[in-house]
Enzyme design. Sequence first.
Site, PDB file in Angstrom:
ATOM      1  N   ILE A  77       1.377  -1.702   0.192  1.00  0.00           N
ATOM      2  CA  ILE A  77      -0.096   0.147   0.203  1.00  0.00           C
ATOM      3  C   ILE A  77       1.295   1.375  -0.042  1.00  0.00           C
ATOM      4  O   ILE A  77       1.584   1.551   0.485  1.00  0.00           O
ATOM      5  CB  ILE A  77      -1.115   0.013   1.080  1.00  0.00           C
ATOM      6  N   PHE A  78       0.713   2.270  -0.557  1.00  0.00           N
ATOM      7  CA  PHE A  78       1.516   2.737  -0.891  1.00  0.00           C
ATOM      8  C   PHE A  78       1.233   4.532  -0.825  1.00  0.00           C
ATOM      9  O   PHE A  78      -0.231   4.703  -0.944  1.00  0.00           O
ATOM     10  CB  PHE A  78       1.654   3.750  -2.551  1.00  0.00           C
ATOM     11  N   GLY A  79       1.767   4.743   0.241  1.00  0.00           N
ATOM     12  CA  GLY A  79       1.190   6.188   1.026  1.00  0.00           C
ATOM     13  C   GLY A  79       2.289   7.966   0.613  1.00  0.00           C
ATOM     14  O   GLY A  79       3.432   7.716   0.531  1.00  0.00           O
ATOM     15  N   TYR A  80       1.696   8.576   0.366  1.00  0.00           N
ATOM     16  CA  TYR A  80       2.222   9.683  -0.125  1.00  0.00           C
ATOM     17  C   TYR A  80       1.196  11.206   0.205  1.00  0.00           C
ATOM     18  O   TYR A  80       1.574  11.721   0.810  1.00  0.00           O
ATOM     19  CB  TYR A  80       2.082   9.634  -1.518  1.00  0.00           C
ATOM     20  N   GLY A  81       0.556  10.981   1.542  1.00  0.00           N
ATOM     21  CA  GLY A  81       0.212  12.455   2.051  1.00  0.00           C
ATOM     22  C   GLY A  81       0.491  11.487   3.638  1.00  0.00           C
ATOM     23  O   GLY A  81       1.599  10.902   4.559  1.00  0.00           O
ATOM     24  N   SER A  82      -0.790  12.331   4.411  1.00  0.00           N
ATOM     25  CA  SER A  82      -0.726  11.028   6.762  1.00  0.00           C
ATOM     26  C   SER A  82       0.639   9.414   6.613  1.00  0.00           C
ATOM     27  O   SER A  82       0.322   9.285   7.674  1.00  0.00           O
ATOM     28  CB  SER A  82      -2.000  11.647   7.022  1.00  0.00           C
ATOM     29  N   GLU A 157     -10.366   6.886   4.383  1.00  0.00           N
ATOM     30  CA  GLU A 157      -9.499   7.681   2.748  1.00  0.00           C
ATOM     31  C   GLU A 157     -11.020   7.124   2.157  1.00  0.00           C
ATOM     32  O   GLU A 157     -11.410   8.909   1.555  1.00  0.00           O
ATOM     33  CB  GLU A 157      -8.816   6.097   2.021  1.00  0.00           C
TER      34      GLU A 157
END
Length: 264
Positions: A77-82, A157
């Site tokens: 799972i790619f996260g780019y914010g919080s 999300e």
Amino acid sequence: VRGTQLERPSGARPGVSVRRSFRAHAGDQPRRPPGPIPEPGTMKQESAAPNTPPRSPSPELSAQHPRDDDDAQALWIFGYGSLVWRPDFAYSDSRVGFVRGYSRRFWQGDTFHRGSDKMPGRVVTLLEDHEGCTWGVAYQVQGEQVSEALKYLNVREAVLGGYDTKEVTFYPQDTPDQPLKALAYVATPQNPGYLGPAPEEAIATQILACRGFSGHNLEYLLRLADFMQLCGPQAQDEHLAAIVDAVGTLLPCFCPTEQALALV
């Protein structure tokens, strides 16, 4: 259980300039479930990676997750914010890296986590951009962690944030020649919370005025800027940097220095 913040590696050059007077500090430590966190001290210079476009999102997420080839029960799972500092779900591994073909933009409205119905906050989404590159963290979930993470993220999300899912190609910072397929949450113009583009000064003004159940919108901005600094000079985000600079200029107009420091 509360985790510790990432510490800046000695001698690291910042990728985003942030004024010292309003840097985020350790007052409100994010929670982190069991699992490793990225180790900034081991970060390496990005090496060349092929510009591989991500595949189209699968119509049925529950039936076609991007899986790890070595484990049919694993998902990245790619996260780019919080998610880069507060995943809040159990995971087995995490890697700092980037996806190509996308740019990060503060174009999504948030009426729950960082804003309200009357004053929506500004949070990030991904914009398709052939020349773009977005840094973040990929988390590997395995076995029972998969369903638990997806159930949690669907609420955080999708239901509360307005994000859809999309499959992207993730390049780990230490091994960019070994890309991974990962699931990303992306807010598109079709969702009702989408705010779209605006001048960086206007976005900064909105961020300074908004707060939600997860905290002040300014904290969100500064924690993301902190993460980018830890990634090193190869990690650039001009949009983020421009908003941070605009906030630094506007903050004294909003409140005195003492109140500004308490804000973050």
